[in-house]
Structure formats: C-alpha cells, structure tokens
Design an enzyme around this catalytic site. Structure first.
Site, PDB file in Angstrom:
ATOM      1  N   SER A   1       0.815  -1.213   0.000  1.00 17.36           N
ATOM      2  CA  SER A   1       0.000   0.000   0.000  1.00 17.36           C
ATOM      3  C   SER A   1       0.848   1.262   0.000  1.00 17.36           C
ATOM      4  CB  SER A   1      -0.934   0.012   1.221  1.00 17.36           C
ATOM      5  OG  SER A   1      -0.189  -0.191   2.408  1.00 17.36           O
TER       6      SER A   1
ATOM      7  N   GLU B   1      -5.910  -1.074  -7.432  1.00 18.07           N
ATOM      8  CA  GLU B   1      -5.022  -0.060  -8.006  1.00 18.07           C
ATOM      9  C   GLU B   1      -3.915  -0.763  -8.792  1.00 18.07           C
ATOM     10  OE1 GLU B   1      -4.903   3.808  -5.158  1.00 18.07           O
ATOM     11  OE2 GLU B   1      -4.031   2.011  -4.287  1.00 18.07           O
TER      12      GLU B   1
ATOM     13  N   HIS C   1      -2.791  -3.470  -6.008  1.00 19.16           N
ATOM     14  CA  HIS C   1      -3.177  -3.135  -4.634  1.00 19.16           C
ATOM     15  C   HIS C   1      -4.667  -3.359  -4.439  1.00 19.16           C
ATOM     16  CE1 HIS C   1      -3.808   0.011  -1.279  1.00 19.16           C
ATOM     17  NE2 HIS C   1      -3.487  -1.163  -0.759  1.00 19.16           N
TER      18      HIS C   1
ATOM     19  N   ASN D   1      -4.536   5.807  -0.673  1.00 18.37           N
ATOM     20  CA  ASN D   1      -3.923   6.105   0.615  1.00 18.37           C
ATOM     21  C   ASN D   1      -3.298   7.492   0.679  1.00 18.37           C
ATOM     22  OD1 ASN D   1      -4.504   3.872   2.290  1.00 18.37           O
ATOM     23  ND2 ASN D   1      -3.096   2.624   1.108  1.00 18.37           N
TER      24      ASN D   1
END
Length: 288
Positions: free
Chosen positions: A122, A155, A143, A194
């Site tokens: 991440s 992702e 991800h 994130n």
C-alpha cells in the site's frame, strides 16, 4: 478468463493474501498460496475456508461453488511451488526488506520469463521491488482493498520500468477475470487512495490527541455530518493502527509533508500493542 493468466501464486496467507487467493479461486484460477511454513499454510487454508463458508451462508456463493473454489487452492510452505505460475502476487507484511527478499527469490524461482510479479503493497515503491529482480519490466503493484472478496477496487501501479504490455495484462486480469474496477496510479507512496485517505485519518488522530473532540464524537461527526459509512478513527482501527502508521511513515519519507507525519499518539498506541480491531482495542474497544 484471460488466456494468459491461468495459474496464480500468492505469497502470504494473512487477511489480504487469503482474500486475494479466494477471489482468484472463485474466478476459476489454479491458485497456490505460499506461507512461511506448513503450520502457517494450514492457518491460511482455514482462513479461506471460513470466508467461503460465510459467503455461502449469506447467499453470496452457492455451496458447490464454494467447494470448487477451495478445491482449486493449494497451500504450501515453499516458494519453489510457485515455479510454474503466470502471475505471483506478494502480500506479506508491509516491510520493504521482507518484500525485497521475496522478489529477489521469486525472480530466480518463477520459470516463465513473461510471468508478472506483483506486490499488494500500500505504500512501498514498486521500483524498489522491481530492481531486486532481473525483470523489472514485468513487476507492478496490484493493490487490493480489505476485505478483498467484497471491495471492488484494485489499483494498478506502474514503475518507470513497467511495460505497457504488463500493465495492460494486469488490468485485464483485474477487470475481466476478477470482475474488479481497476484504476491506474504512478509509483508514488500511497498511490491514489492512501495518499488521500491517510492525511484524513491522521487529522482525526490529531484532533483526538489534542482533546479537541473525543474519538466517538469525531467518528459521529463524519458519519452523520458527512454521510461517511464509517468514521475515520473506526476506519483506522479496522485497517490496523500499525498499518496506518507504516503507510504514514512511507508517505512522510517520500514527500516530507507534515500532514503525512504519524502523530505521537498513534506511534505510542502501536508501541503499546493497541492496534485496533485485531488487538481488541484501538481508539475504540472491541469484543469477540
């Protein structure tokens, strides 16, 4: 099913690795899960079996389909069992050294030079992991989000070396084979989600740390005032405060922006083992 990716390997059978393995098996793929040893491999199998059973109980999956998915899964304690895979997804602890060692080993083990080596990190740079191999052009980030069988997003993270062909194959795999929604991101700490989420969570931690508002009121404010399904501190507890702190540290290391720096309260809670739901206590207390 994509014609190129039919045999998948997953390194790590924890919450994320087990979820990735489950969605691959449910999509009809021959899937091998590699854990640290045979005991951990058995735990990973039990984790996937329980998840499939819950899905069947809730009517999300019929019983025979759950049994078929479990039958497509092999659990092992040896990386050598991933030699014939078309795609290997690394999903171990969020630690750059541990992940780098795995990619270095996979490069020597996975026989197909066209195989894709992916990381579920991440926050750790994909480039760093790719450069531990002799095939950085075939390395990228895939991800997933927790819980993997439920969350629809993946992702696709490309480094400066990742080829367009590799990215296209990974996106087709995510969209067509797994039925996920795929978005693309450049190789920057935090990627898309994130990089936006962590500063928000850290702001909530700072608000509680300063006494500006209680954890319960911070969460209620965002749930009832902004229609968020979960308040930021509940979400941090769900993610794991150690994971939030680790991602924050990676973001701060990359960008040197104060909003990414983990607050002292978060660091102390991690040191104290107050990690959120998985430890029973974080910003809130959990039972069972």
């Amino acid at each position: 099913m994509t014609s190129g990716i039919q045999r998948v390997g997953v390194v790590g059978g924890g919450q994320m690795g087990a979820g990735i393995a489950e969605v691959c098996a449910r999509a009809g793929l021959d899937t091998v899960v590699c854990e640290a040893d045979a005991t951990a491999a058995r735990r990973a199998r039990d984790r996937v079996a329980r998840s499939l059973e819950r899905a069947a109980d809730r009517g999300k999956l019929d019983g025979p389909a759950a049994e078929d998915a479990l039958a497509r899964l092999v659990f092992t304690g040896s990386l050598d069992d991933l030699a014939d895979r078309h795609l290997v997804v690394e999903a171990v602890i969020e630690n750059a050294e541990a992940k780098t060692e795995i990619f270095h080993a996979l490069d020597k083990i996975v026989e197909d030079p066209g195989a894709i080596l992916a990381t579920n990190t991440s926050s750790i740079p994909v480039m760093r992991l790719g450069m531990a191999t002799g095939r950085a052009d075939r390395v990228l980030g895939l991800h997933f989000f927790n819980p993997v069988p439920v969350m629809p997003l993946v992702e696709i993270v490309t480094s400066l070396h990742t080829t367009a062909e590799t990215a296209a194959a990974a996106e087709e795999f995510a969209r067509q084979t797994l039925g996920k929604t795929a978005i693309r991101s450049k190789d920057r700490a935090g990627f898309v989600v994130n990089a936006l989420l962590i500063p928000y969570l850290l702001a909530a931690v700072r608000m509680a740390e300063s006494g500006f508002a209680t954890a319960a009121d911070v969460d209620a404010g965002m749930e009832l005032g902004c229609a968020h399904p979960m308040g930021p501190l509940k979400l941090a507890d769900l993610i794991g405060l150690d994971t939030v702190a680790s991602i924050a540290e990676s973001l701060y290391e990359e960008f040197k922006e104060p909003l990414y720096a983990p607050p002292p309260l978060l660091q102390r809670m991690v040191e104290a083992g107050l990690l959120g739901r998985k430890s029973g206590r974080g910003f809130h207390v959990y039972e069972g």
